[in-house]
Design a protein around this motif. Structure first.
Motif, mmCIF file in Angstrom:
data_model
loop_
_atom_site.group_PDB
_atom_site.id
_atom_site.type_symbol
_atom_site.label_atom_id
_atom_site.label_comp_id
_atom_site.label_asym_id
_atom_site.label_seq_id
_atom_site.Cartn_x
_atom_site.Cartn_y
_atom_site.Cartn_z
ATOM 1 N N LEU A 292 0.830 -1.199 0.000
ATOM 2 C CA LEU A 292 0.000 0.000 0.000
ATOM 3 C C LEU A 292 0.865 1.249 0.000
ATOM 4 C CD1 LEU A 292 0.001 1.319 3.080
ATOM 5 C CD2 LEU A 292 -1.589 -0.543 3.528
ATOM 6 N N HIS A 293 0.208 2.369 -0.276
ATOM 7 C CA HIS A 293 0.899 3.615 -0.595
ATOM 8 C C HIS A 293 1.300 4.359 0.683
ATOM 9 C CE1 HIS A 293 1.790 6.573 -3.810
ATOM 10 N NE2 HIS A 293 1.652 7.446 -2.828
ATOM 11 N N GLN A 298 2.004 8.200 8.163
ATOM 12 C CA GLN A 298 0.632 8.598 8.474
ATOM 13 C C GLN A 298 -0.349 8.026 7.458
ATOM 14 O OE1 GLN A 298 3.320 10.397 8.838
ATOM 15 N NE2 GLN A 298 3.199 11.402 10.827
ATOM 16 N N ASN A 299 0.033 8.005 6.184
ATOM 17 C CA ASN A 299 -0.885 7.499 5.171
ATOM 18 C C ASN A 299 -1.031 5.984 5.267
ATOM 19 O OD1 ASN A 299 -2.652 8.378 3.012
ATOM 20 N ND2 ASN A 299 -1.391 7.083 1.693
ATOM 21 N N GLU A 300 0.032 5.285 5.645
ATOM 22 C CA GLU A 300 -0.110 3.845 5.824
ATOM 23 C C GLU A 300 -1.152 3.553 6.901
ATOM 24 O OE1 GLU A 300 2.368 -0.205 6.957
ATOM 25 O OE2 GLU A 300 3.307 1.341 5.726
ATOM 26 N N LEU A 301 -1.084 4.277 8.009
ATOM 27 C CA LEU A 301 -2.002 4.000 9.110
ATOM 28 C C LEU A 301 -3.453 4.238 8.706
ATOM 29 C CD1 LEU A 301 -1.630 4.504 12.817
ATOM 30 C CD2 LEU A 301 -3.540 5.701 11.738
ATOM 31 N N ILE A 302 -3.749 5.354 8.081
ATOM 32 C CA ILE A 302 -5.157 5.613 7.740
ATOM 33 C C ILE A 302 -5.628 4.684 6.624
ATOM 34 C CG2 ILE A 302 -4.986 7.998 8.548
ATOM 35 C CD1 ILE A 302 -5.100 8.921 5.653
ATOM 36 N N THR A 303 -4.696 4.200 5.789
ATOM 37 C CA THR A 303 -5.077 3.302 4.697
ATOM 38 C C THR A 303 -5.458 1.921 5.214
ATOM 39 O OG1 THR A 303 -3.675 4.529 3.156
ATOM 40 C CG2 THR A 303 -4.326 2.326 2.486
ATOM 41 N N GLY A 336 9.325 -3.172 1.919
ATOM 42 C CA GLY A 336 9.849 -1.992 2.600
ATOM 43 C C GLY A 336 9.026 -0.766 2.301
ATOM 44 N N GLY A 337 8.118 -0.903 1.314
ATOM 45 C CA GLY A 337 7.219 0.193 0.993
ATOM 46 C C GLY A 337 7.924 1.419 0.454
ATOM 47 N N LEU A 338 7.154 2.467 0.257
ATOM 48 C CA LEU A 338 7.715 3.717 -0.244
ATOM 49 C C LEU A 338 8.675 4.325 0.760
ATOM 50 C CD1 LEU A 338 5.058 3.141 -1.859
ATOM 51 C CD2 LEU A 338 4.744 5.603 -2.009
ATOM 52 N N LEU A 339 8.413 4.069 2.052
ATOM 53 C CA LEU A 339 9.235 4.660 3.100
ATOM 54 C C LEU A 339 10.678 4.179 3.051
ATOM 55 C CD1 LEU A 339 6.686 4.452 6.043
ATOM 56 C CD2 LEU A 339 7.645 6.567 5.084
ATOM 57 N N GLN A 377 -3.157 -4.487 -3.711
ATOM 58 C CA GLN A 377 -2.281 -3.350 -4.009
ATOM 59 C C GLN A 377 -3.084 -2.061 -3.960
ATOM 60 O OE1 GLN A 377 -0.543 -3.505 -7.912
ATOM 61 N NE2 GLN A 377 0.232 -1.421 -7.823
ATOM 62 N N HIS A 378 -2.509 -1.036 -3.322
ATOM 63 C CA HIS A 378 -3.141 0.286 -3.203
ATOM 64 C C HIS A 378 -2.114 1.333 -3.599
ATOM 65 C CE1 HIS A 378 -3.397 3.939 -0.591
ATOM 66 N NE2 HIS A 378 -4.654 3.940 -0.976
ATOM 67 N N ASN A 379 -2.463 2.136 -4.592
ATOM 68 C CA ASN A 379 -1.555 3.166 -5.113
ATOM 69 C C ASN A 379 -2.351 4.452 -5.269
ATOM 70 O OD1 ASN A 379 0.395 3.522 -8.200
ATOM 71 N ND2 ASN A 379 0.841 4.305 -6.177
ATOM 72 N N LEU A 380 -1.882 5.513 -4.621
ATOM 73 C CA LEU A 380 -2.646 6.752 -4.500
ATOM 74 C C LEU A 380 -1.900 7.926 -5.120
ATOM 75 C CD1 LEU A 380 -4.972 8.416 -2.963
ATOM 76 C CD2 LEU A 380 -3.234 8.719 -1.182
ATOM 77 N N GLY A 381 -2.624 8.768 -5.841
ATOM 78 C CA GLY A 381 -2.070 10.024 -6.322
ATOM 79 C C GLY A 381 -3.007 11.160 -5.976
ATOM 80 N N LEU A 382 -2.507 12.188 -5.309
ATOM 81 C CA LEU A 382 -3.359 13.324 -4.993
ATOM 82 C C LEU A 382 -3.648 14.122 -6.255
ATOM 83 C CD1 LEU A 382 -2.159 14.756 -1.576
ATOM 84 C CD2 LEU A 382 -3.830 12.986 -2.079
ATOM 85 N N GLY A 383 -4.850 14.640 -6.272
ATOM 86 C CA GLY A 383 -5.238 15.479 -7.386
ATOM 87 C C GLY A 383 -6.458 15.091 -8.189
#
Length: 394
Positions: A292-293, A298-303, A336-339, A377-383
């Motif tokens: 996940l994204h 913080q975004n991992e937790l809310i996701t 390892g994720g994006l982090l 799989q979860h992939n997020l883009g703002l906008g």
């Protein structure tokens, strides 16, 4: 007629810091060649290609793929902010599922610059005008870079609503580092402790430290997707199927709810996940492994909550109980994720696909989730755009 979609091959190069990578087209070519080799097909078999990147001139996709082959096929360039890689995969899957093509390449790459993401075009309105207006009203702090305000504000909203502690976000970052130790393609492979995350410089005191944010990253990843009929006819690997996929964009609640968690895509993620669960009859409780994204801890937790991995308000307990890692309910971000792995925007979604494909094949080596059969799989883009994909193995 709907065709079953197979992930026949994947490729990914080691992620690197800005200035330490090849140029975008070299990275893209390498990842594409890897995916073709993994699938066991020549470029001549590819009927369409969807190529994702955020920072680059038009037709960078052609620049990356022409050295691989110039066969006259459609090459479509894709830009959907941080969900660009999954948007390319979405289009490739859609082409195969609909019968428009039998064998398609999805490629993503990014050559990034150091520092916080910023606008490239300052002579015209930004697509984030409304996001910025709402964020200014809800969190203030104009001195903090916008991405940190967006996701830090979402984390703060969760803290204010549920009493979530800053140390919980630090635990997510520490977990990412433990996973990345076993990923030779990850940018950061050093394990860090919760204390080290907490003691890293504060980018928003009481809300976020530097280690809770993903780094700017360069890299590339790719996938070859084809119909099940094509795969069987040509003797390709049919182990991994895309059984459902959904893309959502923003709802009015993004701006009207006065909730930073919704500003950063909570409702998009929740609705995309709902669609995937309904189409498959497979629930969140059945998922074995998730990429996940986690652009911010913080975004991992809310996701976790948006995807239904735990109840709303239950994310802190989910983390503290170890249900997000090996031995828990569902292993999240074994890569390892994006982090820790890094976040080259156009490549991220396809790097997630790479990880989950190997997990379902049983070829993830030290990162292997035992008995993994269903992956999300979860992939997020703002906008904004959010892509949720469910994979299954035989």
């Amino acid at each position: 007629m709907s065709h079953k979609v197979i992930v026949a091959g994947v490729g990914m190069i080691p992620f690197a810091k800005p200035g330490a990578s090849d140029f975008y087209h070299v990275m893209g070519e390498k990842a594409a060649r890897q995916a073709l080799a993994d699938a066991g097909v020549d470029y001549g078999a590819i009927q369409q290609a969807f190529v994702g990147y955020v920072y680059g001139d038009s037709t960078c996709g052609q620049r990356a793929l022409y050295p691989v082959g110039m066969t006259g096929i459609p090459i479509i360039n894709v830009n959907n902010n941080c969900s660009t890689g999954s948007s390319a995969l979405f289009l490739a899957r859609q082409a195969v599922e609909s019968g428009a093509a039998d064998c398609v390449l999805a490629l993503g790459f990014e050559q990034m610059e150091p520092g916080a993401i910023k606008a490239k075009f300052t002579d015209r309105p930004t697509p984030f005008e409304e996001f910025d207006r709402v964020t200014d009203a809800l969190v203030g702090h104009p001195e903090i870079p916008l991405a940190l305000r967006y996701f830090g504000g979402a984390g703060k909203a969760h803290m204010d609503k549920y009493g979530t502690k800053l140390e919980t976000f630090a635990a997510i970052r520490a977990k990412a580092s433990r996973h990345a130790v076993n990923n030779p393609l990850a940018l950061f492979r050093k394990e860090v402790t919760v204390q080290e995350v907490m003691e890293s410089p504060a980018v928003w005191p009481g809300v976020m430290t530097r280690l809770m944010a993903c780094p700017p990253t360069c890299g590339a990843a790719a996938a070859v997707v084809c119909s099940e009929e094509y795969a069987k006819k040509h003797g390709l690997n049919t182990q991994v199927k895309i059984v459902a996929q959904a893309m959502t964009t923003d709802f009015p609640s993004t701006f009207t709810s006065k909730d930073m968690m919704r500003v950063v895509g909570y409702d998009m993620a929740r609705d995309a996940a709902r669609q995937v669960y309904e189409r498959t009859g497979i629930g969140a409780e059945d998922v074995d492994v998730v990429e996940l994204h986690d652009c911010f801890a913080q975004n991992e937790l809310i996701t976790y909550e948006a995807l239904g991995l735990c109840p709303e308000g239950g994310a802190e307990k989910f983390v503290l109980d170890g249900d997000n890692t090996y031995g828990g309910k569902v292993v999240t971000n074994p890569s390892g994720g994006l982090l820790s792995k890094g976040h080259p925007l156009g490549a991220t979604g396809l790097a997630q696909c790479y990880e989950l494909t190997h997990q379902l094949r049983g070829t993830a080596e030290k990162r292997q989730v035992e008995g993994a059969r269903i992956a999300l799989q979860h992939n997020l883009g703002l906008g904004g755009a959010c892509v949720v994909t469910m994979y299954q193995t035989n």
